[in-house]
Design a protein around this motif. Structure first.
Motif, short mmCIF file in Angstrom:
data_model
loop_
_atom_site.label_atom_id
_atom_site.label_comp_id
_atom_site.label_asym_id
_atom_site.label_seq_id
_atom_site.Cartn_x
_atom_site.Cartn_y
_atom_site.Cartn_z
N ALA A 1 93.57 35.75 -14.47
CA ALA A 1 92.13 36.49 -14.24
C ALA A 1 91.14 36.13 -13.49
O ALA A 1 90.70 36.80 -12.86
N ILE A 2 90.97 34.72 -13.28
CA ILE A 2 90.17 34.17 -12.45
C ILE A 2 90.43 34.70 -10.94
O ILE A 2 89.47 34.72 -10.20
N ALA A 3 91.73 34.33 -10.78
CA ALA A 3 92.33 34.45 -9.26
C ALA A 3 92.02 36.19 -9.05
O ALA A 3 91.81 36.15 -7.75
N LYS B 1 83.57 32.58 -16.37
CA LYS B 1 84.02 31.71 -15.11
C LYS B 1 83.26 30.07 -15.34
O LYS B 1 84.11 29.32 -15.05
N GLU B 2 82.10 30.15 -16.16
CA GLU B 2 81.50 29.01 -16.62
C GLU B 2 82.53 28.10 -17.30
O GLU B 2 82.83 26.98 -17.24
N LEU B 3 82.97 28.81 -18.42
CA LEU B 3 83.94 28.02 -19.40
C LEU B 3 85.31 27.63 -18.55
O LEU B 3 85.88 26.56 -18.91
N LYS C 1 86.64 23.96 -17.94
CA LYS C 1 87.77 23.82 -18.81
C LYS C 1 87.28 23.70 -20.34
O LYS C 1 87.98 22.96 -21.11
N ASP C 2 86.39 24.53 -20.51
CA ASP C 2 85.98 24.54 -21.97
C ASP C 2 86.70 25.44 -22.89
O ASP C 2 85.99 26.41 -23.12
N LYS D 1 84.51 30.92 -28.05
CA LYS D 1 83.88 30.05 -27.13
C LYS D 1 83.00 31.20 -26.09
O LYS D 1 81.84 30.85 -25.74
N PHE D 2 83.46 32.40 -26.04
CA PHE D 2 82.72 33.39 -25.08
C PHE D 2 81.77 34.05 -25.92
O PHE D 2 80.62 34.22 -25.72
#
Length: 711
Positions: free
Chosen positions: A595-597, A613-615, A619-620, A695-696
């Motif tokens: 997804a990030i790619a 993107k920050e997570l 690597k949180d 987390k999000f």
């Protein structure tokens, strides 16, 4: 020799390429116990379905009118797809509270948002009542008489079940009317929104990635069922409490590997696996191509305007998703039917069936296929014309609103008192439609779709051809005049018409161009097309019922399952990758890395939210990380259909490992033909759902009410 070859063809069609297919009725799973256990089931069969309230059927609901959801806590927490909740959330959103852009996650029960009009329905019991419906009814009885007798019996049996259970009861036909089953249900009406990720997660990849693999869409949303103090269905009230669930899914967070046994339990909407080649050819030559052609034009206009206006994007987001979903699916469907030579395969089987039927002179099967051939040929032109009307003229929103004007006209003609007339007309104004309507966009659609209709119609209302000539065959001039003069172009005009209405004002509607367009085309359909189509469908209902019964007699060793009809079914298979065009190295699983790619801030469909993107950068991932990333989606060879969206994907122990949300494009023909080499269902990994939730979304409090387990 010829018979041997035909027998081999039949065996090929009914066995090897279709070995993993099946949409099985829950009460009949006991008959498949051996196959389920050999495939990998490690759960007592009675846990999958039983009517005493403890079976997993009591943890699954029909969500709204066309999706599935599952109960994942003892407090009525529901998990379904993002796209299943999309229309509901659109009604709750605004530019100020833009849940599509920002998402929504309640931090406690008090923040959960009521969803007016949304319902969920539990299936409490399913029983075979064929003997009560079809006793002493010959197969060849005249259809009208047979249907009227069946309708009376169905009503009586439903009434008996409702009286004995205190619940709702509906009887549906299966195997094209060769069996009837009663479904006892309980519907809850106070449903509240709990969690909804932004489009950058829940709709990531948008229509570009829709029906595609690999996939990186976090397609989930969460709701909660509320009930009265007695835990029974109740209308919305602030005094209602979360539903106390006797049955709900444990969530397995250990994951899966390729080859693991999986099940999908839900409400597949529609399949036609057993239709003739003649009917399938209508899909291939008429309905699918026309729908693709017309919707391509409409979607291009909508998308261009949505890209240039956030307000218009919110208005049209749900409508666009609905129209685009079918548009892309039908393209994959045609590809799959072509690649698999499905029409030719059906013809090969029909040749064998005909030979068998000819040897059964005492049975009513020999004339079925010839009758189907004649019936389809006789109606193809009318079907083509009707499809163009529905996808072009009736695909224009203003013309659709002509139906509202027509209802208003009937009020004028009823001669009701003026005060009552005005009040009734106000209620008909349809404010909800105008909340999500843009006049300029719809005018563009008119200018684009009307030429398509005129260039392809083999017959049209005289009003259309006459009016077209009156505008010197200029569609732009015609559109400008219609959208300038019609009262149906805005809520202000509609309310003004209602508030000042007098008994003689019906002439305003009779002169309205939107009403004229609507009534002219609907009257044309009613007189010229609908009677032909109705006679055709009535005839085909009889022929399909007999053909289905004949197929079951001709191939007694084949495991026939009933076509999908939006009733509860279980399908099973295994986690399995796909190489649709030969060796491609496609994995069975995707991750957050992918997804990030794909992130592209300049393209709305591929814009990853900054917080995600920050997570990723940190690597949180909390407990949801696996090998430095988060598992996101996976595919399996379960047989699914529309309506399975939101269905629980279960492991061998009946524990939740994901949520079904799509099929691969190469396998969308599975509504007509299931090929296990390319048919795959796509699911969101439950670990990604919980990662986003905690987390999000900052809604980790919800994990406390779930039953999380490991292998």
């Amino acid at each position: 020799m010829k018979k041997a070859i035909l027998s081999a063809i039949s065996l090929l069609i009914f066995s090897s390429p279709r070995a993993k297919e099946g949409l099985w009725l829950p009460p009949n799973l006991i008959d498949r116990q051996n196959d389920l256990e050999v495939s990998g089931l490690r759960l007592p069969i009675e846990k999958l379905y039983n009517p005493d309230g403890t079976g997993l059927n009591n943890a699954i609901v029909l969500f709204g009118s066309g999706c599935t959801a599952e109960v994942i806590s003892s407090k009525g927490l529901l998990l379904t797809n993002h796209h299943c909740g999309y229309g509901t959330v659109q009604g709750l959103s605004s530019v100020k509270n833009d849940y599509f852009a920002n998402g929504f996650f309640a931090k406690n029960n008090a923040q959960e948002i009521p969803c007016p009009g949304l319902t969920v329905t539990f299936i409490r019991k399913i029983e075979n009542v064929t003997d009560k419906v079809l006793y002493y009814l010959p197969d060849t009885m005249k259809n009208k008489i047979r249907d009227s007798i069946i309708a009376l019996r169905v009503a009586a049996v439903e009434k008996d079940y409702e009286k004995s259970t205190g619940l709702d009861a509906t009887i549906k036909p299966y195997y094209n009317g060769n069996q009837y089953w009663v479904i006892v249900t309980e519907t809850y009406k106070d449903i509240r929104l709990v969690g909804f990720p932004p489009n950058g997660i829940g709709k990531f990849g948008g229509d570009t990635d829709n029906w595609m693999w690999p996939r990186h869409t976090g397609d989930f949303s969460m709701f909660r069922i509320y009930a009265g103090k007695d835990n029974k269905p109740a209308a919305y009230s602030k005094d209602n409490r979360p539903y106390r669930a006797k049955a709900y899914f444990a969530i397995n967070t250990s994951g899966y590997k390729e080859g693991d046994f999986t099940m999908v339990y839900g409400f597949p909407g529609y399949t036609q696996e057993y239709i003739s080649s003649y009917q399938l050819k209508q899909v291939y030559d008429i309905t699918d191509p026309i729908r693709i052609q017309a919707r391509s034009i409409k979607l291009d206009i909508w998308k261009n305007n949505m890209d240039n206006s956030r307000d218009l994007f919110i208005k049209y987001a749900s409508k666009f998703a609905h129209i685009a979903n079918g548009w892309k699916k039908w393209q994959g469907e045609m590809w799959g039917l072509t690649t698999n030579n499905v029409i030719d395969k059906k013809r090969a089987y029909e040749n064998k069936f005909q030979q068998w039927a000819n040897d059964q002179p005492a049975k009513p099967y020999a004339g079925i296929l010839p009758a189907m051939d004649l019936a389809t040929q006789a109606v193809n032109d009318a079907m083509r014309n009707d499809e163009y009307i529905k996808e072009t003229v009736l695909g224009i929103e203003l013309v659709q609103q002509g139906a509202t004007l027509d209802k208003m006209l009937q009020c004028f003609r009823s001669k009701m008192p003026v005060a009552q007339l005005q009040d009734t007309l106000k209620k008909l104004c349809n404010k909800g439609f105008y909340k999500n309507y843009d006049l300029a966009t719809d005018k563009q659609v008119f200018r684009a779709l009307m030429p398509l209709y005129f260039s392809n119609s083999t017959g049209m209302p005289a009003y259309y051809s006459r009016t077209y000539r009156g505008y010197n065959k200029n569609f732009a001039h015609w559109a400008n005049d219609v959208y300038r003069r019609s009262a149906a172009t805005g809520i202000d005009k509609m309310e003004a018409l209602a508030e000042g209405a007098q008994a003689g004002d019906s002439t305003k509607i009779l002169a309205d161009p939107a009403w004229k367009l609507y009534t002219a085309v609907t009257e044309y359909r009613t007189k010229k097309i609908v009677p032909l189509m109705q006679r055709y469908y009535n005839k085909m209902n009889t022929l399909n019922r007999l053909y289905m019964k004949g197929q079951m007699e001709e191939s007694p060793r084949h495991d026939f399952y009933p076509d999908a009809n939006l009733t509860l079914r279980l399908t099973y298979g295994h986690v399995k990758g796909i190489d649709p065009d030969g060796p491609a190295g496609y994995s069975y699983q995707t991750t957050l890395d992918g997804a990030i790619a794909k992130d592209n801030p300049d393209i709305e469909e591929f814009k990853v939210p900054e917080k995600l993107k920050e997570l990723y950068k940190k690597k949180d991932y909390g407990r949801w990380g696996v090998n430095g990333t988060v598992p996101l989606a996976f595919i399996a060879d379960n047989h699914t259909s529309g309506g399975n969206s939101g269905s629980p994907v279960l492991n061998a122990k009946g524990q939740l490992i994901g949520t079904n949300f799509d099929r691969v494009w190469e396998g969308t023909m599975s509504d007509y033909y299931f090929d296990p080499s390319v048919c795959r269902n796509i699911s969101i990994d439950i670990r990604y759902t919980l990662f986003i939730l905690q987390k999000f979304g900052g809604a980790g409090w919800l994990l406390n009410e779930m039953k999380l387990v490991k292998n």
